[in-house]
Write an enzyme that holds these catalytic residues in place. Structure first.
Site, short mmCIF file in Angstrom:
data_model
loop_
_atom_site.label_atom_id
_atom_site.label_comp_id
_atom_site.label_asym_id
_atom_site.label_seq_id
_atom_site.Cartn_x
_atom_site.Cartn_y
_atom_site.Cartn_z
N ILE A 198 1.77 0.41 5.22
CA ILE A 198 2.90 -0.16 4.30
C ILE A 198 3.84 -1.82 4.62
O ILE A 198 3.79 -2.16 5.80
CB ILE A 198 4.45 0.70 4.94
N SER A 219 12.78 1.90 3.64
CA SER A 219 12.58 3.97 3.83
C SER A 219 12.77 4.51 2.46
O SER A 219 12.17 5.41 1.66
CB SER A 219 14.56 3.68 3.65
N GLU A 238 -1.11 6.66 9.95
CA GLU A 238 -1.50 6.28 10.91
C GLU A 238 -0.66 4.83 12.36
O GLU A 238 -0.37 3.57 11.23
CB GLU A 238 -2.95 5.02 10.37
N GLN A 291 13.07 -7.73 2.01
CA GLN A 291 13.37 -6.58 3.00
C GLN A 291 14.70 -6.35 3.91
O GLN A 291 15.43 -7.49 3.61
CB GLN A 291 12.37 -7.38 5.03
N VAL A 322 6.41 -4.32 2.78
CA VAL A 322 8.50 -4.95 1.60
C VAL A 322 8.02 -6.42 1.67
O VAL A 322 8.08 -7.02 2.79
CB VAL A 322 9.67 -3.87 1.98
N GLY A 343 16.49 -2.05 1.61
CA GLY A 343 16.43 0.19 2.17
C GLY A 343 15.42 -0.20 1.25
O GLY A 343 14.94 1.24 1.11
#
Length: 467
Positions: A254, A267, A288, A261, A256, A264
Protein backbone atom coordinates in the site's frame (compact mmCIF):
# COMPACT_ATOMS: atom_id res chain seq x y z
CA UNK A 1 19.94 11.32 -17.67
CA UNK A 2 22.47 14.09 -17.91
CA UNK A 3 25.99 13.99 -16.56
CA UNK A 4 28.33 16.95 -16.48
CA UNK A 5 31.65 17.78 -14.84
CA UNK A 6 32.28 21.21 -13.38
CA UNK A 7 35.61 22.65 -14.64
CA UNK A 8 38.41 23.09 -12.12
CA UNK A 9 41.81 24.75 -12.54
CA UNK A 10 44.96 22.78 -11.82
CA UNK A 11 46.91 24.85 -9.26
CA UNK A 12 50.14 23.03 -10.09
CA UNK A 13 50.05 24.05 -13.77
CA UNK A 14 51.88 27.36 -13.10
CA UNK A 15 54.09 26.17 -10.29
CA UNK A 16 57.80 27.06 -10.31
CA UNK A 17 59.57 24.11 -12.05
CA UNK A 18 62.69 24.72 -9.92
CA UNK A 19 60.76 24.01 -6.73
CA UNK A 20 60.95 20.43 -5.58
CA UNK A 21 57.64 18.60 -5.54
CA UNK A 22 56.71 17.09 -2.21
CA UNK A 23 55.96 13.40 -2.18
CA UNK A 24 53.05 12.18 -0.04
CA UNK A 25 50.70 9.29 0.30
CA UNK A 26 47.20 9.74 -1.10
CA UNK A 27 44.39 9.05 1.32
CA UNK A 28 42.04 6.20 0.55
CA UNK A 29 38.72 7.42 -0.88
CA UNK A 30 36.17 7.18 1.95
CA UNK A 31 33.29 7.50 -0.50
CA UNK A 32 30.05 9.39 -0.04
CA UNK A 33 26.73 8.06 1.24
CA UNK A 34 24.21 7.83 -1.60
CA UNK A 35 21.62 9.45 0.66
CA UNK A 36 23.87 12.50 1.08
CA UNK A 37 24.18 13.40 -2.60
CA UNK A 38 20.66 12.60 -3.89
CA UNK A 39 17.58 14.78 -4.11
CA UNK A 40 14.37 13.38 -5.59
CA UNK A 41 11.42 15.58 -6.52
CA UNK A 42 7.88 14.68 -7.53
CA UNK A 43 6.67 17.21 -10.10
CA UNK A 44 3.26 17.86 -11.64
CA UNK A 45 4.17 20.40 -14.35
CA UNK A 46 6.90 21.31 -16.81
CA UNK A 47 7.73 24.42 -14.83
CA UNK A 48 8.82 22.36 -11.81
CA UNK A 49 11.35 20.26 -13.74
CA UNK A 50 14.90 21.53 -13.19
CA UNK A 51 13.89 23.45 -10.05
CA UNK A 52 13.41 22.70 -6.35
CA UNK A 53 9.72 23.67 -6.51
CA UNK A 54 8.44 20.10 -6.66
CA UNK A 55 7.73 17.86 -3.67
CA UNK A 56 11.04 16.63 -2.26
CA UNK A 57 10.88 12.99 -1.19
CA UNK A 58 12.65 12.72 2.14
CA UNK A 59 13.91 10.64 3.76
CA UNK A 60 14.64 7.92 1.22
CA UNK A 61 17.15 5.11 1.77
CA UNK A 62 19.20 4.80 -1.41
CA UNK A 63 22.24 3.08 0.09
CA UNK A 64 20.94 -0.39 -0.77
CA UNK A 65 21.34 0.36 -4.47
CA UNK A 66 25.06 1.18 -4.28
CA UNK A 67 27.47 -1.68 -3.61
CA UNK A 68 27.54 -3.48 -0.28
CA UNK A 69 28.33 -0.47 1.90
CA UNK A 70 25.90 1.90 0.20
CA UNK A 71 28.59 4.37 -0.85
CA UNK A 72 29.60 6.06 -4.11
CA UNK A 73 33.33 6.29 -4.85
CA UNK A 74 35.57 8.38 -7.07
CA UNK A 75 33.67 11.70 -7.20
CA UNK A 76 34.25 15.12 -5.69
CA UNK A 77 31.28 17.42 -5.10
CA UNK A 78 28.78 14.91 -6.49
CA UNK A 79 25.13 15.98 -6.74
CA UNK A 80 22.36 13.85 -8.27
CA UNK A 81 18.93 15.42 -8.72
CA UNK A 82 16.00 13.35 -9.96
CA UNK A 83 12.62 14.64 -11.09
CA UNK A 84 9.68 12.21 -11.32
CA UNK A 85 6.48 13.21 -13.10
CA UNK A 86 3.33 12.29 -11.17
CA UNK A 87 1.45 12.42 -14.48
CA UNK A 88 3.32 9.61 -16.27
CA UNK A 89 5.90 8.54 -13.61
CA UNK A 90 8.84 9.00 -15.97
CA UNK A 91 12.07 10.16 -14.33
CA UNK A 92 15.06 12.27 -15.34
CA UNK A 93 18.38 12.44 -13.46
CA UNK A 94 20.82 15.35 -13.54
CA UNK A 95 24.35 14.46 -12.36
CA UNK A 96 27.01 17.08 -11.58
CA UNK A 97 30.43 16.78 -9.94
CA UNK A 98 33.59 18.84 -9.57
CA UNK A 99 35.91 16.01 -10.54
CA UNK A 100 36.40 12.26 -10.49
CA UNK A 101 39.40 10.05 -9.85
CA UNK A 102 40.21 6.61 -8.55
CA UNK A 103 41.07 7.01 -4.89
CA UNK A 104 41.70 3.34 -4.29
CA UNK A 105 38.11 2.11 -4.49
CA UNK A 106 37.50 2.72 -8.19
CA UNK A 107 34.91 5.06 -9.73
CA UNK A 108 31.29 4.04 -9.23
CA UNK A 109 29.40 3.64 -12.49
CA UNK A 110 26.29 5.69 -11.76
CA UNK A 111 24.19 4.72 -14.77
CA UNK A 112 23.61 1.04 -13.81
CA UNK A 113 22.79 2.10 -10.24
CA UNK A 114 20.20 4.60 -11.47
CA UNK A 115 18.79 2.00 -13.84
CA UNK A 116 18.43 -0.44 -10.95
CA UNK A 117 16.25 2.12 -9.16
CA UNK A 118 14.26 3.74 -11.96
CA UNK A 119 14.38 1.10 -14.66
CA UNK A 120 12.56 1.91 -17.89
CA UNK A 121 11.03 5.07 -16.43
CA UNK A 122 14.42 6.84 -16.66
CA UNK A 123 14.66 9.10 -19.72
CA UNK A 124 17.89 10.41 -21.20
CA UNK A 125 17.34 14.17 -21.29
CA UNK A 126 15.38 16.89 -19.58
CA UNK A 127 13.54 17.58 -22.84
CA UNK A 128 12.39 13.96 -22.94
CA UNK A 129 10.76 14.37 -19.53
CA UNK A 130 9.21 17.72 -20.48
CA UNK A 131 7.66 16.13 -23.56
CA UNK A 132 5.83 13.52 -21.49
CA UNK A 133 3.65 16.22 -19.90
CA UNK A 134 1.88 16.61 -23.22
CA UNK A 135 2.27 13.18 -24.83
CA UNK A 136 1.25 11.24 -21.70
CA UNK A 137 -1.07 13.67 -19.95
CA UNK A 138 -3.93 11.13 -20.12
CA UNK A 139 -1.88 8.12 -19.00
CA UNK A 140 -3.76 7.61 -15.70
CA UNK A 141 -7.12 8.21 -17.43
CA UNK A 142 -6.37 5.46 -19.96
CA UNK A 143 -5.60 2.99 -17.15
CA UNK A 144 -8.75 3.98 -15.23
CA UNK A 145 -10.90 3.46 -18.32
CA UNK A 146 -9.84 -0.21 -18.29
CA UNK A 147 -10.80 -0.66 -14.64
CA UNK A 148 -13.89 -1.17 -12.50
CA UNK A 149 -15.26 1.75 -10.52
CA UNK A 150 -16.17 0.60 -7.01
CA UNK A 151 -18.76 2.38 -4.90
CA UNK A 152 -18.44 1.04 -1.37
CA UNK A 153 -18.72 3.60 1.40
CA UNK A 154 -15.69 4.43 3.49
CA UNK A 155 -15.96 6.27 6.80
CA UNK A 156 -19.53 7.21 5.89
CA UNK A 157 -18.27 9.72 3.36
CA UNK A 158 -15.67 11.24 5.69
CA UNK A 159 -12.16 10.16 4.76
CA UNK A 160 -10.75 10.73 8.25
CA UNK A 161 -12.43 12.73 10.97
CA UNK A 162 -9.02 13.47 12.55
CA UNK A 163 -7.28 14.68 9.41
CA UNK A 164 -7.10 18.07 7.74
CA UNK A 165 -8.54 16.94 4.44
CA UNK A 166 -7.86 19.09 1.40
CA UNK A 167 -10.17 17.16 -0.93
CA UNK A 168 -13.61 15.82 -0.11
CA UNK A 169 -14.76 12.29 -0.85
CA UNK A 170 -16.96 13.62 -3.65
CA UNK A 171 -14.04 13.82 -6.09
CA UNK A 172 -12.18 10.75 -4.82
CA UNK A 173 -12.93 7.25 -6.09
CA UNK A 174 -11.37 3.80 -6.07
CA UNK A 175 -10.86 1.89 -9.30
CA UNK A 176 -9.97 -1.81 -9.36
CA UNK A 177 -7.79 -3.10 -12.18
CA UNK A 178 -6.49 -6.64 -12.70
CA UNK A 179 -2.71 -6.66 -13.02
CA UNK A 180 -2.87 -9.24 -15.82
CA UNK A 181 -4.45 -6.45 -17.86
CA UNK A 182 -1.85 -4.77 -20.08
CA UNK A 183 -2.70 -1.21 -18.99
CA UNK A 184 -2.63 -2.13 -15.28
CA UNK A 185 0.70 -3.95 -15.65
CA UNK A 186 2.11 -0.96 -17.50
CA UNK A 187 1.08 1.40 -14.69
CA UNK A 188 2.49 -0.79 -11.94
CA UNK A 189 5.81 -1.15 -13.82
CA UNK A 190 6.13 2.63 -13.74
CA UNK A 191 5.27 2.72 -10.03
CA UNK A 192 7.96 0.16 -9.11
CA UNK A 193 10.68 2.81 -8.45
CA UNK A 194 8.45 4.54 -5.90
CA UNK A 195 7.55 1.20 -4.36
CA UNK A 196 11.24 0.31 -3.96
CA UNK A 197 12.07 3.73 -2.53
CA UNK A 198 9.09 4.25 -0.23
CA UNK A 199 7.75 0.83 0.84
CA UNK A 200 10.15 -0.87 3.28
CA UNK A 201 11.24 -4.38 2.33
CA UNK A 202 9.09 -4.50 -0.79
CA UNK A 203 9.64 -6.47 -3.98
CA UNK A 204 7.83 -5.90 -7.28
CA UNK A 205 4.77 -8.06 -7.87
CA UNK A 206 4.38 -10.31 -10.91
CA UNK A 207 2.54 -8.18 -13.48
CA UNK A 208 1.68 -11.29 -15.52
CA UNK A 209 -0.28 -12.95 -12.69
CA UNK A 210 -4.02 -12.15 -12.99
CA UNK A 211 -4.55 -12.98 -9.31
CA UNK A 212 -3.02 -9.61 -8.46
CA UNK A 213 -5.42 -6.66 -8.25
CA UNK A 214 -4.62 -2.96 -7.93
CA UNK A 215 -7.00 -0.67 -6.10
CA UNK A 216 -6.22 2.82 -7.39
CA UNK A 217 -7.20 5.86 -5.35
CA UNK A 218 -8.08 8.48 -7.96
CA UNK A 219 -8.89 12.15 -7.60
CA UNK A 220 -10.95 13.61 -10.43
CA UNK A 221 -10.23 17.25 -11.19
CA UNK A 222 -12.80 18.68 -13.60
CA UNK A 223 -12.38 22.01 -15.39
CA UNK A 224 -14.20 23.64 -18.27
CA UNK A 225 -12.23 21.69 -20.88
CA UNK A 226 -11.53 18.19 -19.57
CA UNK A 227 -11.31 15.83 -16.61
CA UNK A 228 -7.89 15.15 -15.13
CA UNK A 229 -7.37 11.89 -13.23
CA UNK A 230 -4.70 12.13 -10.54
CA UNK A 231 -3.31 9.03 -8.80
CA UNK A 232 -3.17 9.64 -5.04
CA UNK A 233 -2.16 6.12 -4.04
CA UNK A 234 -2.80 2.43 -4.53
CA UNK A 235 -2.82 -0.94 -2.83
CA UNK A 236 -1.79 -4.27 -4.39
CA UNK A 237 -3.93 -7.22 -3.30
CA UNK A 238 -3.58 -10.90 -4.08
CA UNK A 239 -6.76 -12.97 -4.45
CA UNK A 240 -6.31 -16.58 -3.31
CA UNK A 241 -8.75 -19.37 -4.02
CA UNK A 242 -10.41 -20.75 -0.89
CA UNK A 243 -12.12 -24.12 -1.01
CA UNK A 244 -14.82 -24.74 -2.02
CA UNK A 245 -16.23 -21.59 -3.62
CA UNK A 246 -14.67 -18.54 -2.01
CA UNK A 247 -11.50 -16.48 -2.04
CA UNK A 248 -9.12 -14.81 0.40
CA UNK A 249 -7.67 -11.33 -0.04
CA UNK A 250 -4.13 -10.54 1.06
CA UNK A 251 -2.98 -6.94 1.08
CA UNK A 252 0.66 -6.97 -0.01
CA UNK A 253 1.58 -3.35 -0.74
CA UNK A 254 0.00 0.00 0.00
CA UNK A 255 1.38 3.39 -0.95
CA UNK A 256 0.00 6.90 -0.76
CA UNK A 257 2.19 9.23 -2.81
CA UNK A 258 4.19 11.56 -0.54
CA UNK A 259 2.40 14.84 -1.47
CA UNK A 260 -0.90 13.31 -0.30
CA UNK A 261 0.22 11.56 2.86
CA UNK A 262 -1.10 12.44 6.35
CA UNK A 263 -4.44 13.49 4.91
CA UNK A 264 -6.38 10.31 5.68
CA UNK A 265 -6.08 8.65 2.27
CA UNK A 266 -4.27 5.59 3.64
CA UNK A 267 -7.09 4.98 6.13
CA UNK A 268 -9.56 5.53 3.32
CA UNK A 269 -7.95 2.81 1.22
CA UNK A 270 -7.81 0.33 4.11
CA UNK A 271 -11.44 0.99 5.06
CA UNK A 272 -12.50 0.71 1.43
CA UNK A 273 -10.74 -2.62 0.97
CA UNK A 274 -12.32 -3.89 4.19
CA UNK A 275 -15.75 -3.04 2.78
CA UNK A 276 -14.86 -4.77 -0.49
CA UNK A 277 -14.05 -7.95 1.45
CA UNK A 278 -17.36 -7.74 3.35
CA UNK A 279 -19.48 -6.89 0.31
CA UNK A 280 -17.96 -9.63 -1.84
CA UNK A 281 -18.16 -12.13 1.06
CA UNK A 282 -14.57 -13.36 0.79
CA UNK A 283 -13.28 -15.76 3.43
CA UNK A 284 -11.05 -13.16 5.11
CA UNK A 285 -8.70 -10.23 4.55
CA UNK A 286 -5.08 -10.57 5.69
CA UNK A 287 -1.99 -8.37 5.46
CA UNK A 288 1.49 -9.46 4.41
CA UNK A 289 4.08 -8.46 7.05
CA UNK A 290 2.46 -5.18 8.15
CA UNK A 291 4.74 -2.38 9.33
CA UNK A 292 3.97 -0.77 12.69
CA UNK A 293 2.43 2.39 11.23
CA UNK A 294 0.21 0.46 8.84
CA UNK A 295 -0.80 -1.94 11.61
CA UNK A 296 -1.91 1.06 13.64
CA UNK A 297 -4.12 2.31 10.79
CA UNK A 298 -5.49 -1.16 10.13
CA UNK A 299 -6.41 -1.70 13.78
CA UNK A 300 -8.20 1.65 13.96
CA UNK A 301 -10.30 0.66 10.94
CA UNK A 302 -11.12 -2.79 12.36
CA UNK A 303 -11.98 -1.31 15.76
CA UNK A 304 -14.56 0.92 14.10
CA UNK A 305 -16.38 -2.19 12.81
CA UNK A 306 -15.98 -4.17 16.04
CA UNK A 307 -17.40 -1.39 18.22
CA UNK A 308 -20.58 -1.57 16.16
CA UNK A 309 -20.82 -5.39 16.31
CA UNK A 310 -23.32 -6.32 19.04
CA UNK A 311 -22.19 -9.90 19.71
CA UNK A 312 -18.59 -8.72 20.17
CA UNK A 313 -19.68 -6.05 22.63
CA UNK A 314 -21.59 -8.62 24.70
CA UNK A 315 -18.49 -10.86 24.82
CA UNK A 316 -16.35 -7.90 25.87
CA UNK A 317 -18.75 -7.06 28.71
CA UNK A 318 -18.53 -10.65 29.98
CA UNK A 319 -14.71 -10.59 29.91
CA UNK A 320 -14.59 -7.21 31.65
CA UNK A 321 -16.90 -8.44 34.45
CA UNK A 322 -14.61 -11.43 35.01
CA UNK A 323 -11.57 -9.15 35.17
CA UNK A 324 -13.28 -6.78 37.63
CA UNK A 325 -14.10 -9.56 40.13
CA UNK A 326 -10.70 -9.91 41.77
CA UNK A 327 -6.96 -9.31 41.95
CA UNK A 328 -5.69 -11.44 39.07
CA UNK A 329 -2.10 -10.35 39.63
CA UNK A 330 -2.09 -12.24 42.95
CA UNK A 331 -3.41 -15.50 41.52
CA UNK A 332 -1.07 -18.37 40.65
CA UNK A 333 -2.71 -18.80 37.24
CA UNK A 334 -4.12 -15.85 35.32
CA UNK A 335 -6.60 -16.52 32.48
CA UNK A 336 -5.68 -15.14 29.05
CA UNK A 337 -9.15 -13.61 28.55
CA UNK A 338 -9.46 -14.97 25.04
CA UNK A 339 -12.68 -14.27 23.12
CA UNK A 340 -15.10 -17.21 22.77
CA UNK A 341 -14.41 -19.37 19.67
CA UNK A 342 -17.88 -18.67 18.25
CA UNK A 343 -17.21 -14.91 18.43
CA UNK A 344 -13.87 -15.36 16.67
CA UNK A 345 -15.62 -17.27 13.89
CA UNK A 346 -18.47 -14.75 13.71
CA UNK A 347 -16.04 -11.84 13.35
CA UNK A 348 -14.21 -13.66 10.57
CA UNK A 349 -17.45 -14.45 8.73
CA UNK A 350 -19.11 -11.05 9.11
CA UNK A 351 -16.24 -8.57 9.22
CA UNK A 352 -13.55 -10.65 7.41
CA UNK A 353 -11.09 -10.00 10.25
CA UNK A 354 -8.80 -13.00 10.78
CA UNK A 355 -8.19 -14.45 14.23
CA UNK A 356 -4.68 -13.02 14.73
CA UNK A 357 -5.85 -9.49 14.00
CA UNK A 358 -9.00 -9.89 16.07
CA UNK A 359 -6.95 -10.88 19.13
CA UNK A 360 -4.97 -7.65 18.76
CA UNK A 361 -8.23 -5.69 18.72
CA UNK A 362 -9.69 -7.78 21.59
CA UNK A 363 -7.12 -6.43 24.04
CA UNK A 364 -8.07 -2.87 23.09
CA UNK A 365 -11.78 -3.65 23.40
CA UNK A 366 -11.25 -4.92 26.97
CA UNK A 367 -9.24 -1.79 27.82
CA UNK A 368 -12.08 0.39 26.53
CA UNK A 369 -14.56 -1.62 28.62
CA UNK A 370 -12.80 -0.99 31.94
CA UNK A 371 -14.45 1.77 33.96
CA UNK A 372 -12.60 3.34 35.64
CA UNK A 373 -9.58 1.98 33.84
CA UNK A 374 -7.05 3.05 36.50
CA UNK A 375 -8.76 0.89 39.13
CA UNK A 376 -8.17 -2.31 37.14
CA UNK A 377 -4.90 -1.37 35.43
CA UNK A 378 -2.74 -3.72 37.53
CA UNK A 379 -4.79 -6.76 36.51
CA UNK A 380 -4.93 -5.57 32.92
CA UNK A 381 -1.14 -5.28 32.82
CA UNK A 382 -0.92 -8.84 34.13
CA UNK A 383 -3.08 -10.08 31.25
CA UNK A 384 -0.96 -8.27 28.64
CA UNK A 385 2.28 -9.44 30.26
CA UNK A 386 1.16 -13.07 30.29
CA UNK A 387 0.13 -12.88 26.65
CA UNK A 388 3.47 -11.35 25.61
CA UNK A 389 5.39 -14.04 27.52
CA UNK A 390 3.28 -16.77 25.90
CA UNK A 391 3.97 -15.32 22.44
CA UNK A 392 7.71 -15.27 23.10
CA UNK A 393 7.76 -18.86 24.32
CA UNK A 394 5.78 -19.87 21.28
CA UNK A 395 8.26 -18.22 18.94
CA UNK A 396 11.16 -19.86 20.80
CA UNK A 397 9.80 -23.31 19.95
CA UNK A 398 13.16 -24.51 18.64
CA UNK A 399 14.47 -24.88 22.21
CA UNK A 400 11.38 -24.81 24.44
CA UNK A 401 10.52 -28.25 25.77
CA UNK A 402 13.45 -30.00 24.09
CA UNK A 403 16.06 -32.18 25.75
CA UNK A 404 19.46 -33.26 24.50
CA UNK A 405 20.78 -36.60 25.73
CA UNK A 406 24.21 -38.01 24.90
CA UNK A 407 24.30 -41.64 23.76
CA UNK A 408 27.23 -44.08 23.65
CA UNK A 409 28.92 -44.35 20.27
CA UNK A 410 32.02 -45.88 18.74
CA UNK A 411 32.39 -42.70 16.71
CA UNK A 412 32.88 -39.14 17.95
CA UNK A 413 31.21 -39.07 21.37
CA UNK A 414 30.82 -35.27 21.35
CA UNK A 415 28.81 -35.48 18.13
CA UNK A 416 26.58 -38.35 19.28
CA UNK A 417 23.27 -37.35 20.80
CA UNK A 418 19.51 -37.55 20.38
CA UNK A 419 17.02 -34.69 20.78
CA UNK A 420 13.40 -35.10 21.81
CA UNK A 421 10.60 -32.84 23.00
CA UNK A 422 9.49 -33.21 26.57
CA UNK A 423 5.77 -33.75 27.04
CA UNK A 424 5.57 -31.33 29.96
CA UNK A 425 7.61 -28.68 28.09
CA UNK A 426 10.28 -28.60 30.80
CA UNK A 427 13.77 -27.89 29.52
CA UNK A 428 16.36 -29.81 31.50
CA UNK A 429 19.39 -29.52 29.24
CA UNK A 430 19.65 -25.70 29.06
CA UNK A 431 20.23 -23.38 32.01
CA UNK A 432 20.28 -19.58 31.86
CA UNK A 433 22.47 -17.60 34.23
CA UNK A 434 21.18 -14.65 36.23
CA UNK A 435 22.33 -12.05 33.69
CA UNK A 436 20.54 -13.84 30.85
CA UNK A 437 17.37 -14.12 32.93
CA UNK A 438 17.52 -10.45 33.80
CA UNK A 439 18.03 -9.46 30.17
CA UNK A 440 15.08 -11.57 29.09
CA UNK A 441 12.86 -10.04 31.77
CA UNK A 442 13.87 -6.54 30.68
CA UNK A 443 13.09 -7.35 27.05
CA UNK A 444 9.69 -8.75 27.96
CA UNK A 445 8.91 -5.70 30.07
CA UNK A 446 9.88 -3.42 27.18
CA UNK A 447 7.52 -5.29 24.86
CA UNK A 448 4.73 -4.99 27.42
CA UNK A 449 5.36 -1.25 27.83
CA UNK A 450 5.32 -0.73 24.05
CA UNK A 451 2.10 -2.71 23.72
CA UNK A 452 0.38 -0.70 26.48
CA UNK A 453 1.38 2.57 24.79
CA UNK A 454 -0.04 1.31 21.49
CA UNK A 455 -3.29 0.18 23.14
CA UNK A 456 -3.77 3.54 24.85
CA UNK A 457 -3.08 5.45 21.65
CA UNK A 458 -5.55 3.46 19.56
CA UNK A 459 -8.15 3.47 22.35
CA UNK A 460 -7.97 7.26 22.55
CA UNK A 461 -8.31 7.65 18.79
CA UNK A 462 -11.23 5.26 18.31
CA UNK A 463 -13.00 6.72 21.37
CA UNK A 464 -12.91 10.14 19.72
CA UNK A 465 -14.25 8.74 16.48
CA UNK A 466 -16.90 6.65 18.25
CA UNK A 467 -18.15 9.51 20.39
Amino acid sequence: MKQKQLSTADPSAHADPKKRRRVGFATIDAGVEANDCFKIYLVSSKEEVGTSNGYCISPVDLNNFFDEDGKIYGYQGLKITVWISIMSFHAYADITFEGNSDGGKGITDLKPALQSIFGETLVETKDDLLQTFSTESHFISSVVSNGENLHYNAFNGDINCNSSLEATASNVEVVRVVVGNLAAGHLYSRLVPLVLLLVDGSNPIDVTDPSWELYLLIQKNVDSQNTQNLLLGFTAVYRFYHYPDSSRLRLSQILVLPPYQHKGYGSYLVEFLSNVAISEDVYDLTVEEPLDYFQHVRTCVDMKHLLAFDSVQEAVKSAVLQLERGKLSKKSHTPRFMPPPDIVDSVRKSLKINKKQFLQCWEILIYLGLDPVDKYMEDYLTIISNRVKADILGKDSETAGKQVVQVPSVHDEEASFVMFRSGNAVVTGVQMDKDQTKTQEEQVQQLVDDRIKEIKLIAKKVSQQHA
